[in-house]
Design an enzyme around this catalytic site. Structure first.
Site, PDB file in Angstrom:
ATOM      1  CG  ASP A   1      -1.654   1.300   1.411  1.00  0.00           C
ATOM      2  OD1 ASP A   1      -2.115   1.847   0.392  1.00  0.00           O
ATOM      3  OD2 ASP A   1      -1.768   1.778   2.563  1.00  0.00           O
TER       4      ASP A   1
ATOM      5  CB  THR B   1       3.800   9.927   4.754  1.00  0.00           C
ATOM      6  OG1 THR B   1       3.166  11.199   4.568  1.00  0.00           O
ATOM      7  CG2 THR B   1       4.918  10.075   5.776  1.00  0.00           C
ATOM      8  CG  ASN B   2       5.100   6.030   6.421  1.00  0.00           C
ATOM      9  OD1 ASN B   2       6.325   6.100   6.467  1.00  0.00           O
ATOM     10  ND2 ASN B   2       4.324   6.659   7.291  1.00  0.00           N
TER      11      ASN B   2
ATOM     12  CB  VAL C   1       1.782  -0.178   4.767  1.00  0.00           C
ATOM     13  CG1 VAL C   1       1.568  -1.308   5.775  1.00  0.00           C
ATOM     14  CG2 VAL C   1       1.761   1.173   5.476  1.00  0.00           C
TER      15      VAL C   1
ATOM     16  N   GLY D   1      -9.489   7.410  -5.466  1.00  0.00           N
ATOM     17  CA  GLY D   1      -8.145   6.914  -5.208  1.00  0.00           C
ATOM     18  C   GLY D   1      -8.117   5.435  -4.898  1.00  0.00           C
TER      19      GLY D   1
ATOM     20  CG  ASP E   1      -6.077   6.057  -0.777  1.00  0.00           C
ATOM     21  OD1 ASP E   1      -6.656   6.328  -1.850  1.00  0.00           O
ATOM     22  OD2 ASP E   1      -5.811   6.907   0.092  1.00  0.00           O
TER      23      ASP E   1
ATOM     24  CG  ASP F   1      -6.514   5.833   5.460  1.00  0.00           C
ATOM     25  OD1 ASP F   1      -5.656   6.004   6.349  1.00  0.00           O
ATOM     26  OD2 ASP F   1      -6.286   5.189   4.408  1.00  0.00           O
TER      27      ASP F   1
ATOM     28  CB  THR G   1      -0.345  12.376   3.864  1.00  0.00           C
ATOM     29  OG1 THR G   1       0.730  11.465   4.046  1.00  0.00           O
ATOM     30  CG2 THR G   1       0.202  13.722   3.439  1.00  0.00           C
TER      31      THR G   1
END
Length: 252
Positions: A6, A10-11, A13, A105, A107, A127, A130
């Site tokens: 994912d 920023t990250n 996962v 999106g 996500d 969620d 960011t």
């Protein structure tokens, strides 16, 4: 084993599923300047650390399109499999009722797919990353729409960099709402303020759909924010990884 990735702003996962069980997870920093070889080394290190090299499938959701090619190549190089990229043409089983479904999106799609599979409907998914997003599913599992606003860390970073005297702080709840110093006042605004916002959104969304909803919170800050909400919330830190596995199974 199935590798799920994912990609957030920023990250990144990562998760590894053995059958339907999520056996390990990890987190990388998102960096659009890194090459496919650099990401391959990081993925290789993650799999090696957790002794999870028997990968026979992979799937990626991404809100950073600039990284899709590099990550696809990295996964192929390390595992030998070509990952599914969540997007047009990928079966999700989700009916999207917004004005332009192509705008949704990956996500949000993945989180909604997982919530539809795992929890009673209707549902609201928050969620906290960011950006702070909310997704709304009706009683039939249709994606009705949602909310996008600034994330907690994004707001705090803007506050600290845009003012001369306010510092960077850790995100934790203050002992009381009324802060008696700058740091506690900022914590109250960030944590209590976000929790109050979520409570307000829940009330307004439930009023619009005409019934109570299951409320799920995911993202790195989910636990600290949910603890300060007045509504009952389900904390599910692996919601998007579960959604990726569900979508992978639909397309395998």
């Amino acid at each position: 084993m199935i590798l799920t990735i994912d990609v957030g702003n920023t990250n990144i996962v990562l998760g590894v599923f053995d059958a339907d069980a999520l056996v390990t997870t990890g987190r990388l920093s998102t960096n659009i300047n890194q090459t496919d070889e650099e990401y391959a080394m990081k993925i290789h290190s993650f799999l090696n650390l957790h002794n999870a090299f028997d990968i026979d499938g992979a799937i990626i959701s991404s809100v950073v399109p600039a990284l899709n090619t590099a990550l696809r190549r990295a996964v192929k190089f390390v595992t030998g499999v070509s990952p599914i990229i969540v997007g047009p043409g990928v079966k999700t089983g989700l009916a999207i009722k917004i004005d332009d479904p192509a705008q949704l999106g990956a996500d949000l799609v993945v989180g909604a797919v997982a919530a539809k599979e795992k929890y009673p409907l209707p549902a609201i998914i928050f969620d906290l990353g960011t950006a702070t997003t909310a997704s709304v599913l009706d009683c039939d599992g249709n994606f009705l729409g949602g909310i996008i606003t600034t994330g907690v860390k994004t707001s705090l970073n803007a506050l600290s960099t845009g003012t001369a005297l306010l510092p960077q702080i850790d995100i934790s709840a203050p002992k009381k709402t009324i802060g008696t110093n700058s740091i506690d006042s900022m914590k109250s605004g960030a944590v209590i303020g976000t929790a109050a916002m979520l409570d307000g959104f829940i009330d307004r969304i439930e009023s619009e759909i005409g019934e109570k909803a299951t409320v799920i919170v995911t993202g790195g800050l989910g636990k600290v924010i949910a603890a300060n909400c007045s509504h009952d919330l389900i904390i599910d830190n692996n919601l998007l990884l579960d959604g990726l596995k569900i979508i992978y199974d639909k397309n395998r």
